[in-house]
Scaffold this motif. Structure first.
Motif, short mmCIF file in Angstrom:
data_model
loop_
_atom_site.label_atom_id
_atom_site.label_comp_id
_atom_site.label_asym_id
_atom_site.label_seq_id
_atom_site.Cartn_x
_atom_site.Cartn_y
_atom_site.Cartn_z
N ASP A 164 4.30 1.75 -9.36
CA ASP A 164 3.88 0.43 -8.90
C ASP A 164 3.78 0.39 -7.38
OD1 ASP A 164 3.70 -0.53 -11.46
OD2 ASP A 164 5.72 -1.39 -11.48
N GLY A 165 4.65 1.13 -6.71
CA GLY A 165 4.56 1.22 -5.26
C GLY A 165 3.27 1.91 -4.84
N GLN A 166 2.88 2.95 -5.56
CA GLN A 166 1.64 3.65 -5.25
C GLN A 166 0.44 2.75 -5.53
OE1 GLN A 166 1.23 7.59 -6.86
NE2 GLN A 166 -0.99 7.64 -6.54
N LYS A 167 0.52 1.98 -6.60
CA LYS A 167 -0.59 1.06 -6.92
C LYS A 167 -0.77 0.04 -5.80
CE LYS A 167 -2.16 -2.10 -10.56
NZ LYS A 167 -1.83 -2.69 -11.89
N ASN A 168 0.33 -0.50 -5.30
CA ASN A 168 0.27 -1.45 -4.19
C ASN A 168 -0.33 -0.78 -2.96
OD1 ASN A 168 0.76 -3.69 -2.47
ND2 ASN A 168 2.78 -2.90 -1.93
N ALA A 169 0.12 0.45 -2.68
CA ALA A 169 -0.38 1.18 -1.51
C ALA A 169 -1.88 1.41 -1.60
CB ALA A 169 0.35 2.51 -1.37
N GLU A 170 -2.35 1.88 -2.74
CA GLU A 170 -3.77 2.19 -2.88
C GLU A 170 -4.64 0.95 -2.74
OE1 GLU A 170 -4.06 4.32 -6.55
OE2 GLU A 170 -3.67 6.24 -5.59
N SER A 225 4.73 6.84 12.62
CA SER A 225 5.05 5.65 11.84
C SER A 225 5.40 6.10 10.42
CB SER A 225 3.85 4.70 11.81
OG SER A 225 4.07 3.62 10.93
N VAL A 226 6.47 5.53 9.86
CA VAL A 226 6.92 5.94 8.52
C VAL A 226 7.01 4.69 7.65
CG1 VAL A 226 8.65 7.17 7.19
CG2 VAL A 226 8.26 7.79 9.58
N LEU A 227 6.27 4.69 6.55
CA LEU A 227 6.17 3.52 5.68
C LEU A 227 6.51 3.89 4.24
CD1 LEU A 227 2.65 2.27 6.88
CD2 LEU A 227 4.88 1.76 7.90
N ARG A 228 7.14 2.95 3.55
CA ARG A 228 7.41 3.12 2.12
C ARG A 228 6.87 1.88 1.41
NH1 ARG A 228 12.16 2.57 -1.83
NH2 ARG A 228 11.97 4.41 -3.18
N PHE A 229 5.96 2.12 0.48
CA PHE A 229 5.37 1.01 -0.27
C PHE A 229 6.18 0.75 -1.54
CE2 PHE A 229 1.90 2.42 2.37
CZ PHE A 229 1.16 1.27 2.62
N ASP A 230 6.68 -0.48 -1.68
CA ASP A 230 7.25 -0.87 -2.96
C ASP A 230 6.19 -1.71 -3.68
OD1 ASP A 230 7.37 -3.53 -2.10
OD2 ASP A 230 9.52 -3.49 -1.69
N MET A 288 5.17 6.87 1.80
CA MET A 288 5.81 7.23 0.54
C MET A 288 5.72 6.05 -0.41
SD MET A 288 9.66 7.59 2.07
CE MET A 288 9.88 7.08 3.78
N PHE A 289 5.83 6.35 -1.70
CA PHE A 289 5.64 5.32 -2.72
C PHE A 289 6.90 5.17 -3.55
CE2 PHE A 289 1.26 7.45 -2.73
CZ PHE A 289 0.80 6.68 -1.68
N VAL A 316 3.89 11.61 1.62
CA VAL A 316 5.00 12.54 1.51
C VAL A 316 5.84 12.17 0.29
CG1 VAL A 316 5.10 13.13 3.95
CG2 VAL A 316 6.35 11.13 3.13
N GLU A 317 6.69 13.09 -0.12
CA GLU A 317 7.47 12.92 -1.34
C GLU A 317 8.61 11.93 -1.13
OE1 GLU A 317 9.65 15.82 -4.65
OE2 GLU A 317 8.43 16.67 -3.03
N ASP A 318 8.64 10.88 -1.94
CA ASP A 318 9.61 9.81 -1.78
C ASP A 318 11.04 10.31 -1.93
OD1 ASP A 318 9.98 6.77 -1.59
OD2 ASP A 318 11.09 7.22 -3.41
N SER A 319 11.29 11.20 -2.87
CA SER A 319 12.66 11.66 -3.11
C SER A 319 13.20 12.46 -1.93
CB SER A 319 12.73 12.50 -4.39
OG SER A 319 11.93 13.66 -4.29
#
Length: 368
Positions: free
Chosen positions: A310-316, A245-250, A305-306, A338-341
């Motif tokens: 702000d994406g990381q804050k939402n994820a945490e 599963s691959v997720l990106r938090f905005d 990935m974040f 993992v690294e977003d870039s």
């Protein structure tokens, strides 16, 4: 060759003991091997047994998730210069904004997108970049491209470059994205300009940049080498045995990365399976309250990935909650940041870095 930096802040070691508490896809394999002595397990044959005998533990985590790639060595991210197809005159390139006559074997290149910069790196021409649009973050360019590229003069942000700064650098070629069409007239007045879109996928986008750089042959070879590396990576980690599963938090939602995303395409090239819900296009999930939404992000392993801080804050905030902790991949300690870039990027260099992450994590689990 560029001067690179090698980060080594994560400690990893191989282990053949203390397997994860449960893995749905790996479960039967682990159950069969868990009772074997460590030495016997490590001495098994190739393929799946090798993958099983090199499980990686990590001591670095974010909200309980392991972090992959902190030890990345970028010294050889950009290879030696590739040979041009032509050595003099001009070549005709058809691109997203029309047709341009560009110089054969350009010497002074300004780059306005990360995908274009990745392509220049992958073709060994990064030292010809005299200016580049910058990205937000701790470095002017994605760190996976190396410190040399980060020191290239900036010409404004990606998406809003400054034509005056571009003109000062006297380029003989400008590379940008299809989204830069609104500036095309201003840019082509400075130097021949090629804008490449991603509608046909990242590999077609890379091929377009290769053509603009007079490196069609080198671009084809780079893609062939990448595809071979993807197959080899998949075989080495027994990729078909796990559903990732691959997720990106905005800042407000969770973007589930489907098969049409860059990460999804690279994972498919390596033979990694995806959960049933993620075998279509990407989609958003607002939260984790509903069981149906939790099912959409479940997998044997979860990559995160974040989108910025702000994406990381939402994820945490979500990852500390009971709904997140109820996911089987999380309780199995198989969640990795993992690294977003890289995972949300585009290009051969990013794809190869993603394969490196895959080798170090698909059969891994997190320890405190």
């Amino acid at each position: 060759m560029p001067v690179r930096e090698s980060a080594s802040t994560r400690i990893t070691f191989a282990s053949t003991t203390a397997p994860p508490r449960r893995l749905r896809t790996w479960g039967a394999v682990l159950a069969a091997t868990a009772v074997l002595p460590a030495g016997l397990l490590a001495g098994c044959g190739k393929g799946t047994d090798d993958a099983m005998s090199s499980i990686v533990r990590t001591t670095t985590n974010i909200a309980g998730a392991g972090v992959v790639g902190l030890e990345r060595d970028t010294r050889t991210a950009c290879p030696l210069p590739s040979a041009p197809d032509a050595t003099s005159g001009t070549i005709t390139v058809t691109h997203a904004a029309g047709t341009s006559e560009v110089p054969a074997d350009p010497k002074r290149v300004v780059v306005l997108s990360t995908a274009a910069l990745d392509a220049v790196c992958a073709l060994g021409l990064w030292e010809r970049v005299v200016g580049a649009a910058t990205v937000s973050g701790p470095t002017a360019q994605p760190s996976y491209l190396g410190t040399g590229i980060s020191e290239v003069p900036g010409v404004g942000m990606v998406g809003s470059p400054d034509p005056a700064k571009v003109a000062e650098l006297k380029p003989d070629l400008i590379l940008g994205a299809a989204s830069d069409r609104g500036m095309y007239d201003a840019l082509k007045g400075i130097a021949p300009t090629v804008l490449t879109g991603s509608d046909n996928g990242w590999q077609a986008e890379f091929t377009g940049y290769g053509a603009a750089l007079d490196r069609k042959t080198a671009a084809v070879k780079a893609l062939e080498d990448y595809r071979t590396a993807a197959r080899d990576t998949g075989n080495a980690v027994a990729a078909s045995l796990s559903q990732a599963s691959v997720l990106r938090f905005d800042p407000k939602a969770i973007q589930v990365q489907g098969n049409n995303s860059f990460a999804g395409l690279v994972l498919a090239d390596a033979g990694v399976q995806r959960p049933q819900s993620q075998r279509g296009d990407s989609f958003d999930v607002a939260g984790l309250d509903a069981e149906a939404d939790r099912n959409k992000i479940e997998g044997d392993i979860i990559y995160l990935m974040f989108d910025g801080k702000d994406g990381q804050k939402n994820a945490e905030s979500l990852m500390h909650g009971d709904d997140w902790k109820s996911l089987s991949a999380v309780s199995d300690r198989r969640e990795f940041v993992v690294e977003d870039s890289i995972w949300h990027g585009s290009g051969v260099t990013a794809a190869r870095a993603l394969l490196d992450d895959l080798r170090k994590s698909l059969n891994a689990y997190v320890t405190d």
